[in-house]
Design a protein around this motif. Structure first.
Motif, PDB file in Angstrom:
ATOM      1  N   PRO A   1     -74.986 -70.596  11.519  1.00 55.26           N
ATOM      2  CA  PRO A   1     -74.157 -71.446  12.373  1.00 55.26           C
ATOM      3  C   PRO A   1     -74.007 -71.014  13.815  1.00 55.26           C
ATOM      4  CG  PRO A   1     -73.075 -71.075  10.307  1.00 55.26           C
ATOM      5  CD  PRO A   1     -74.266 -70.204  10.312  1.00 55.26           C
ATOM      6  N   LEU A   2     -74.044 -69.717  14.133  1.00 51.69           N
ATOM      7  CA  LEU A   2     -73.770 -69.350  15.512  1.00 51.69           C
ATOM      8  C   LEU A   2     -75.006 -69.408  16.396  1.00 51.69           C
ATOM      9  CD1 LEU A   2     -70.881 -68.849  14.938  1.00 51.69           C
ATOM     10  CD2 LEU A   2     -71.094 -66.578  15.861  1.00 51.69           C
ATOM     11  N   ARG A   3     -76.127 -69.814  15.865  1.00 50.76           N
ATOM     12  CA  ARG A   3     -77.277 -70.081  16.722  1.00 50.76           C
ATOM     13  C   ARG A   3     -77.027 -71.354  17.525  1.00 50.76           C
ATOM     14  NH1 ARG A   3     -82.950 -68.679  13.841  1.00 50.76           N
ATOM     15  NH2 ARG A   3     -82.393 -66.567  13.265  1.00 50.76           N
ATOM     16  N   LYS A   4     -77.655 -71.386  18.704  1.00 47.33           N
ATOM     17  CA  LYS A   4     -77.315 -72.471  19.619  1.00 47.33           C
ATOM     18  C   LYS A   4     -77.775 -73.828  19.115  1.00 47.33           C
ATOM     19  CE  LYS A   4     -75.836 -70.285  23.366  1.00 47.33           C
ATOM     20  NZ  LYS A   4     -74.554 -69.761  23.312  1.00 47.33           N
ATOM     21  N   GLY A   5     -78.856 -73.894  18.374  1.00 47.10           N
ATOM     22  CA  GLY A   5     -79.354 -75.206  17.987  1.00 47.10           C
ATOM     23  C   GLY A   5     -78.798 -75.717  16.676  1.00 47.10           C
ATOM     24  N   TYR A   6     -77.801 -75.044  16.118  1.00 51.85           N
ATOM     25  CA  TYR A   6     -77.335 -75.382  14.777  1.00 51.85           C
ATOM     26  C   TYR A   6     -76.541 -76.670  14.788  1.00 51.85           C
ATOM     27  CZ  TYR A   6     -74.832 -74.956  10.382  1.00 51.85           C
ATOM     28  OH  TYR A   6     -74.323 -75.189   9.150  1.00 51.85           O
ATOM     29  N   THR A   7     -76.873 -77.583  13.903  1.00 54.84           N
ATOM     30  CA  THR A   7     -75.984 -78.722  13.680  1.00 54.84           C
ATOM     31  C   THR A   7     -75.794 -78.901  12.185  1.00 54.84           C
ATOM     32  OG1 THR A   7     -77.843 -80.187  13.713  1.00 54.84           O
ATOM     33  CG2 THR A   7     -76.556 -80.101  15.702  1.00 54.84           C
ATOM     34  N   ASP A   8     -74.824 -79.681  11.862  1.00 49.85           N
ATOM     35  CA  ASP A   8     -74.307 -79.797  10.523  1.00 49.85           C
ATOM     36  C   ASP A   8     -73.934 -81.276  10.392  1.00 49.85           C
ATOM     37  OD1 ASP A   8     -72.084 -79.412   8.445  1.00 49.85           O
ATOM     38  OD2 ASP A   8     -72.805 -77.392   8.785  1.00 49.85           O
ATOM     39  N   PRO A   9     -74.144 -81.910   9.251  1.00 56.57           N
ATOM     40  CA  PRO A   9     -73.724 -83.320   9.179  1.00 56.57           C
ATOM     41  C   PRO A   9     -72.235 -83.532   9.318  1.00 56.57           C
ATOM     42  CG  PRO A   9     -74.655 -82.543   7.102  1.00 56.57           C
ATOM     43  CD  PRO A   9     -74.912 -81.492   8.101  1.00 56.57           C
TER      44      PRO A   9
END
Lengths: 153, 231
Positions: free
Chosen positions: A139-147
């Motif tokens: 999650p703490l990576r910059k490109g992370y997204t989650d629905p």
């Protein structure tokens, strides 16, 4: 020991050590190959004797393709702080483990693995710490997204 | 007690005068339930300090509502006060605790994190957006954190809902008396018309005119000394 003297002393220990700009305390930057020997010397040698690893975290520089590992050290004998940073590539990121130098690094490295996905070479038990075991992604990576996110961060 | 309440309406309804008796029994049972709500202290974050700890203290006293018996076990509690944000890991455990509570059980969501995810609503990877995704919530108390007085207002609303909205004829079905009433003399069509007018009126604004009409604009003119004539 004050900031400049400390930095000079630390940079004298290791040839590839550089002063890190943009810090509120004495800060040095090393390449990853020199990280473990430097940390060993920082812990063991006397005018330094950094016996506490206060925190370990990482910064994701997605545009440069790097993770910057940050180690915050403190000495209870002398009362001085030091920040050591180290850059590793973002793809296949592996760093040496420091858990045999400071026992707290065991969990701190598990936390960084959990949230950034940085592997640690030689870590005795590298698995997720805070998130659930089946969580996909870091999650703490910059490109992370989650629905579940209403807006991408 | 449970078996008596389950059988009682079916037993009393056929008797002449039985409905009146059930209504009176309802009044007594609802009064006693509303005045002794035992909270399950489910504080996960900062709201716990206000909603559970500060209200239990003597200054704003929870004991005057009969609710100072805060139990840590859901088996002995009937009101779950959700004070704090719920993360995905916690949502499983919260659901488990809710299912362990005995009926009738009530849920109060206090604070914006429990209502909708709060300040973490947009970007968080781990927060559940609102406790009502996990359990059915009866009362929402807004605030971040809500003042203890606001919490008491929510508690009193819940008490009103229990007293007026529950009956042993239909266990588990609650009416919400606070929702239905408009103030005197106003209808829904009035509200629609007002809203329409507001949307049309506020559609465009003339900035110069609005700036000139402010009260403090005229006061500024009085305050600035006029330039004297001989300079």
């Amino acid at each position: 020991m004050d900031t400049e003297a400390l930095e000079k002393l630390v940079m004298g220990l290791e040839a590839q050590c550089r002063k890190r700009e943009q810090a509120d305390r004495a800060a040095v930057d090393v390449p990853v190959s020199a990280l473990e020997p430097l940390m060993r010397k920082l812990r063991n040698e006397d005018p330094l004797s950094f016996d506490l690893l206060l925190d370990h975290t990482a910064i994701d520089h997605i545009h440069e393709g790097l993770f910057e590992m940050v180690y915050l050290l403190y000495s209870t004998r002398h009362g001085h702080h030091l920040m050591v940073t180290c850059e590793i590539p973002r793809m296949d990121s592996i760093a040496p483990t420091l858990s045999d130098l400071w026992p707290i690094a065991h969990w701190q490295e598990r936390e960084v693995f959990d949230l950034f996905g940085i592997g640690y070479d030689g870590h005795p038990d590298l698995r997720r710490l805070f998130l659930e075991d089946g969580w996909k992604g870091y999650p703490l990576r910059k490109g992370y997204t989650d629905p579940d996110m209403l807006e991408p961060a | 007690m449970g078996i008596v309440l389950d059988r009682l309406p079916g037993f009393l309804e056929p008797i002449p005068g039985g409905s009146v008796l059930i209504t009176s029994i309802d009044a007594i049972i609802n009064w006693s339930r509303s005045n002794s709500l035992w909270p399950l202290a489910f504080g996960t974050k900062c709201c716990a300090i206000e909603m559970l700890m500060a209200t239990g203290a003597p200054h704003q006293d929870l004991a005057r509502f009969g609710a100072e018996v805060a139990r840590q076990t859901p088996r002995q509690a009937d009101l779950m006060v959700i004070a704090g944000a719920i993360v995905k890991k916690m949502a499983m455990r919260m659901r488990l605790l809710y299912e362990q509570m005995a009926e009738p059980r009530y849920v109060m969501a206090t604070g914006s994190c429990a209502i909708s995810g709060g300040p973490f609503m947009y970007h968080s990877y781990s927060i559940v957006r609102g406790a009502d995704e996990v359990v059915p919530v009866d009362v929402y108390v807004p605030g971040c954190p809500p003042r203890p007085e606001a919490f008491f207002y929510g508690l009193m609303t819940l008490q009103k809902m229990i007293r007026q909205g529950e009956t042993i004829r239909k266990p588990g079905i609650r009416k919400k008396p606070v929702l239905a009433a408009l103030p005197q003399g106003i209808t829904i069509d009035d509200l629609h018309a007002q809203q329409q007018e507001m949307l049309e009126h506020d559609n465009m604004v003339d900035v110069e005119q609005a700036a000139a009409q402010k009260i403090w604009a005229t006061r500024l003119d009085q305050w600035i000394p006029k330039p004297s004539k001989n300079s």
